[in-house]
Design an enzyme around this catalytic site. Structure first.
Site, PDB file in Angstrom:
ATOM      1  N   ALA A 270      66.070  64.214  -2.211  1.00 30.53           N
ATOM      2  CA  ALA A 270      66.066  63.934  -0.785  1.00 30.53           C
ATOM      3  C   ALA A 270      64.824  64.553  -0.168  1.00 30.53           C
ATOM      4  CB  ALA A 270      67.308  64.520  -0.118  1.00 30.53           C
ATOM      5  N   MET A 271      64.564  64.232   1.111  1.00 34.10           N
ATOM      6  CA  MET A 271      63.351  64.715   1.766  1.00 34.10           C
ATOM      7  C   MET A 271      63.649  65.084   3.216  1.00 34.10           C
ATOM      8  SD  MET A 271      60.184  65.437   1.602  1.00 34.10           S
ATOM      9  CE  MET A 271      59.405  66.170   3.020  1.00 34.10           C
ATOM     10  N   GLU A 272      63.123  66.243   3.610  1.00 32.25           N
ATOM     11  CA  GLU A 272      63.494  66.859   4.881  1.00 32.25           C
ATOM     12  C   GLU A 272      62.647  66.430   6.075  1.00 32.25           C
ATOM     13  OE1 GLU A 272      62.005  68.512   2.263  1.00 32.25           O
ATOM     14  OE2 GLU A 272      60.622  70.042   2.965  1.00 32.25           O
ATOM     15  N   ASN A 273      62.069  65.214   6.094  1.00 27.21           N
ATOM     16  CA  ASN A 273      61.271  64.758   7.239  1.00 27.21           C
ATOM     17  C   ASN A 273      61.941  65.158   8.550  1.00 27.21           C
ATOM     18  OD1 ASN A 273      59.873  63.060   5.231  1.00 27.21           O
ATOM     19  ND2 ASN A 273      61.799  61.931   5.289  1.00 27.21           N
ATOM     20  N   HIS A 305      70.772  71.619   2.068  1.00 29.46           N
ATOM     21  CA  HIS A 305      69.387  71.998   1.749  1.00 29.46           C
ATOM     22  C   HIS A 305      68.400  71.328   2.712  1.00 29.46           C
ATOM     23  CE1 HIS A 305      66.126  73.145  -1.112  1.00 29.46           C
ATOM     24  NE2 HIS A 305      65.561  72.059  -0.613  1.00 29.46           N
ATOM     25  N   GLU A 306      68.494  70.019   2.850  1.00 27.39           N
ATOM     26  CA  GLU A 306      67.524  69.312   3.705  1.00 27.39           C
ATOM     27  C   GLU A 306      67.695  69.742   5.159  1.00 27.39           C
ATOM     28  OE1 GLU A 306      65.343  68.042   1.933  1.00 27.39           O
ATOM     29  OE2 GLU A 306      66.530  67.899   0.102  1.00 27.39           O
TER      30      GLU A 306
END
Ligand code: B3K
Ligand code: ZN
Length: 899
Positions: A270-273, A305-306
């Site tokens: 996943a990605m925290e944009n 986490h994100e």
């Protein structure tokens, strides 16, 4: 296939070469005309010189862009290309802001790397960390350049009804030609790696929440139509994350709107944009029919986490990519703490800790001992994507955990407060973080030892901790001597001592924790206490000890080290039976099993039929039948150490022999405890309506393990009752965990019914991509019997559902085999390695990041026994000989072959 230039010497980026950016970009206004074949991007930036560094040209990063126009302050300007970079020399000289307009196009449908702007099932997604933004537009694509973003998206209304970017939606409306637009403004400055956009046919689950300050926020989880019934758990996890970060760290949600979007094509988890997290579907979609307990737990921790990155990563970001662990180590630590705090029972906390340590030991320790070993804060890289590693993440989290251990939980909270007071809105370094935690706790051991403590950031390799105890009956004194050393790693031959927090207790003959008083102290404390080893070797004398105790060292795994505790089997059995620290109970069992495994692997001649002795088997029975121990803990204790972990204990590794030994041990446990397994299965198989809580998932895990053991035992005796029961369970199960455990029991034990069950399972779930991934992975990871797995894997790759371009699917087949099935992969005929090299090259032409991960499957080739060793080296050399490798794969294979 894209052609790459023949490779010259690799471009090595060094931490010591860091210089601040020569320009700042204060604002950026982006307009996208989204089109799969040709997306047009208009980029209007306001820049100014950074007057603190010597004047130099502006070099904007770009990659695979078609440049159409550059406009400076409304007029023309001269520029040149230098490789991929767009270089502008004649810019205004003063510190005043100037405006630059750059018009480019790119082709999302051709983007198979999944970095930058790409398509997934017809929808648009972006992935910009670490250096993907330069594949969207020209920019100073580095984390210390933070800008305010305004983004307008324009696209076909029917194909892309949903248009999302970071921040708040400020305007939307119709355009000619059946198109529409949406304009987003992000209220927070951010580095380019946190930019995101999504456009497509999506639906969302929504929830409004009110945080402590009384502010209302909108939470949304976007998925493809048809997946709505799998979004509840992700939403609940998000709500729990918001509540937890506010309660534990005083960090509130700083956005009016927080969005999660799921895509099935994603390089990692996943990605925290900022405000627009993009997730692999694997870490969003779950319901009881399609997801297992493990999936539910992973979703909770990845959503956490994100979300936690919103502060640790986004509000305070990294100065440069060498500081990656500043955000990743800290955020992993935070997600681990989050999952633990959600556990109601202390033993469930210990179970979570054991699971985390297992990952560290089976993945990070080997990394730290192999050719890719690097410090938590690396000193150099060729391709930064290769450094999103278990060292930066998991060992980085252990470093943060040690700080918390040294300053205490409240002290750590104070340190975090100071960190935000000092650095909110900045791009900083690991040093800045450690300094803040120490400064907030001036009287702590961390503050006193800060300089040597920070060796955890700079020195690679796993330290060895040796303990030896001496009891002096006449003096009633127990002296514990702790010594440390650390093996050489690439580029680091000498190591200085680490600061190692050692949490310990001393246990008496009745299994009770002794009261502890060190020589020179006046106060006694009962139970666990902390010693801090700062030298190569130190002794600690405990007074008033009536009889020789058993030391329980490194409780809760207080430091990421390899311990040689010098304990006898009897002492370990004592710990297994009595330790008040659940982690060390598990650890004692693992050590006992490991000793037996290593002994049997090292022995001459064929693997004996019974590597396990009565004492060990009896201890395992006692754990299994224990009246009060948690089912989840029992399952962990009864699981033998992984083959890769056994391999790490040996200097020369014969994967086939290790597999044979572990399988024999498992068969022996299956048979010797048959009645106990049957009892355990009956006791734990019924759990009422499905809930993914630690208690009932522990029960399901133990029931699943029991069923596997009973099917293994049945294979030896030819009995068909248990396989029949497993098949029945597979058909009737009320949730995916029980169903998959039953299927896996049949496959793992090699029962004839497995084939029928696999076919049925595929038919039942043919439209559920994530379940089909499990179906592939189970077969590619199955225990090897006479070399049968590789042909099966090659067969699976011809299955109509197989798709190499989809990372989840590629991982489910190829990685499950090459990285998670040592006995299937390491074949004496080298066919596993041939398969590996073919796949690395094939994947590299599609997606270098995924290819480079696969390339690492042979990291530990130097430890292999012959004929594996030579064959593995040949396979790596074959890959390295290709002239047009990506920098990603090139770096991995070059390091693997280095002396
Ligand atoms: N920060 C991302 C990882 C990006 C990986 C780039 N190759 C996910 C995370 O750690 O939360
Ligand atoms: Zn992260």
């Amino acid at each position: 296939m894209q052609l790459r230039e023949a490779t010259g010497p690799a471009m090595v980026i060094r931490r010591e070469d860091y210089t601040p950016p020569p320009f700042w970009i204060d604002r950026i206004e982006l307009t996208f005309d989204l089109d799969p074949a040709k997306t047009r991007v208009l980029n209007k930036m306001v820049l100014r010189r950074n007057t603190e560094v010597p004047a130099q040209p502006l070099r904007l990063d770009g990659e695979e862009l078609n440049l159409a126009r550059v406009v400076l302050n409304g007029g023309g300007c001269s520029f040149k290309m230098d490789g991929d970079a767009l270089v502008l020399g004649s810019l205004p000289e003063g510190p005043e802001p100037f405006e630059l307009e750059i018009f480019t196009t790119c082709s999302p449908e051709k983007n198979t790397q999944l970095s930058g702007l790409y398509l997934s099932q017809g929808d648009f997604f972006t992935q910009c960390e670490a250096e993907g933004f330069r594949r969207i537009t020209y920019f100073l694509d580095r984390p210390d350049v933070m800008a305010s973003y305004t983004v307008t998206l324009r696209a076909d209304k029917d194909k892309y009804p949903v248009l999302l970017s970071n921040g708040n939606l400020v305007e939307q409306g119709e355009l000619p030609d059946n198109r529409h637009f949406a304009k987003w403004v992000d209220p927070h400055r951010k580095p380019s790696y946190l930019f995101a956009l999504v456009a497509g046919r999506l639906i969302s689950r929504e929830q409004r929440i009110v945080t402590r300050a009384g502010k209302e926020h909108l939470l949304q989880v976007y998925v493809r139509p048809g997946d709505m019934d799998k979004t509840e758990h992700a939403m609940n996890s998000l709500i729990a994350s918001v509540v937890w970060d506010e309660a534990r760290f005083g960090l509130p949600l700083d956005l009016e709107r927080f969005m999660i979007v799921a895509t099935s094509d994603f390089n990692m988890g996943a990605m925290e944009n900022k405000g627009l997290n993009i997730f692999n579907t694997k870490y969003v979609l779950a319901n009881s029919a399609t997801a297992t307990d493990t999936d539910f737990a992973n979703i909770e921790s990845v959503v956490g986490h994100e979300y936690f990155h919103n502060w640790t990563g986004n509000r305070i970001t990294c100065r440069d990519w060498f500081q990656l662990s500043l955000k990743e180590g800290l955020t992993v630590f935070r997600d681990q703490e989050f999952s633990m705090d959600l556990c109601a029972e202390p033993s469930a906390r210990a179970v979570k800790r054991i699971e985390d340590v297992r990952v560290l030991r089976t993945m990070q320790f080997p990394e730290d001992a192999g050719p890719m070993a690097h410090p938590v804060r690396p000193d150099q890289y060729v391709e930064i994507n290769n450094f999103y590693t278990v060292t930066v993440y998991e060992k980085g989290a252990e470093v943060v955990r040690m700080m918390q251990t040294l300053v205490g939980r409240d002290g750590f909270r104070k340190g975090m407060d100071l960190y935000f007071q000092r650095h909110d809105g900045q791009a900083v370094t690991c040093d800045d973080f450690a300094q803040a935690i120490a400064d907030a706790n001036p009287d702590s051991e961390l503050a006193r030892q800060l300089v040597p403590f920070k060796r955890w950031y700079s020195q690679s390799g796993t330290p060895r901790l040796q303990a030896s105890g001496h009891y002096d009956a006449a003096e009633r004194r127990y002296t514990l001597t702790l010594s440390q050393s650390c093996p050489a790693t690439p580029g680091q031959s000498e190591k200085q001592p680490f600061v190692i927090p050692v949490t310990l207790g001393l246990i008496d003959a009745q299994g009770q924790d002794l009261a502890l008083r060190l020589q020179g102290e006046s106060q006694t404390s009962r139970g666990t206490r902390l010693l801090v080893l700062t030298q190569a070797s130190e002794s600690f004398a405990f007074e008033d000890i009536d009889a020789e105790p058993v030391p329980s060292l490194l409780r809760g795994f207080s430091a990421p080290v390899i311990v040689d505790n010098g304990l006898t089997d009897d002492q370990l059995l004592h710990l297994l039976a009595h330790d008040s620290d659940a982690f060390n109970r598990w650890e004692a069992g693992q050590q006992l099993a490991l000793r037996r495994a290593v002994q049997a692997v090292r022995a001459e001649g064929p693997v004996g039929a019974a590597p396990l002795d009565e004492a060990f088997i009896g201890a395992m029975r006692a754990v299994l039948r224990h009246p009060t121990l948690d089912a989840a803990l029992k399952e962990l204790v009864l699981t033998l150490p992984a083959e890769t972990y056994i391999a790490e204990q040996l200097d020369v590794v014969d994967p086939q022999r290790i597999h044979a030994v572990r399988e024999t041990m498992r068969e022996q446990l299956a048979q010797a405890l048959q009645a106990d397994w049957a009892w355990a299965y009956e006791q734990h198989k019924d759990n009422g309506a499905y809930r993914p809580d630690p208690l009932s998932s522990g029960r399901r895990a133990l029931a699943g393990m029991a069923l596997t053991m009973l099917c293994i035992a049945a294979r030896e005796t030819g009995d068909t009752v248990w396989p029949g029961k497993a098949y029945q369970r597979f058909k009737d199960a009320g949730n995916m965990t029980d169903r998959f455990n039953a299927l896996s029991a049949l496959v793992v034990s090699g029962q004839p019914l497995a084939q029928e069950a696999l076919a049925r399972f595929h038919a039942m779930f043919k439209d559920e991509a994530l379940v089909i991934d499990k179906w592939f992975a189970l077969q590619a990871g199955a225990p090897d019997r006479g070399g049968n797995v590789l042909p099966a894997v090659r067969q699976l790759m011809t299955h109509p559902d197989f798709n190499l371009k989809n990372p989840n699917r590629a991982r489910s087949v190829i990685f499950s085999f090459c990285s998670a099935n040592p006995a299937g992969f390491h074949r004496s005929d080298a066919a596993g390695y041939v398969f590996w090299s073919e796949r690395v090259l094939e994947l590299d032409a599609i997606n270098p990041q995924v290819a480079a991960r696969l390339a690492r499957a042979l990291d530990r080739w130097k430890k292999l026994a012959e004929p594996y060793r030579s064959a593995a080296r040949e396979a790596i050399a074959r890959v390295a000989a290709k002239s047009d490798l990506s920098a990603d794969v090139r770096e991995v294979v070059t390091r693997a072959l280095a002396e």
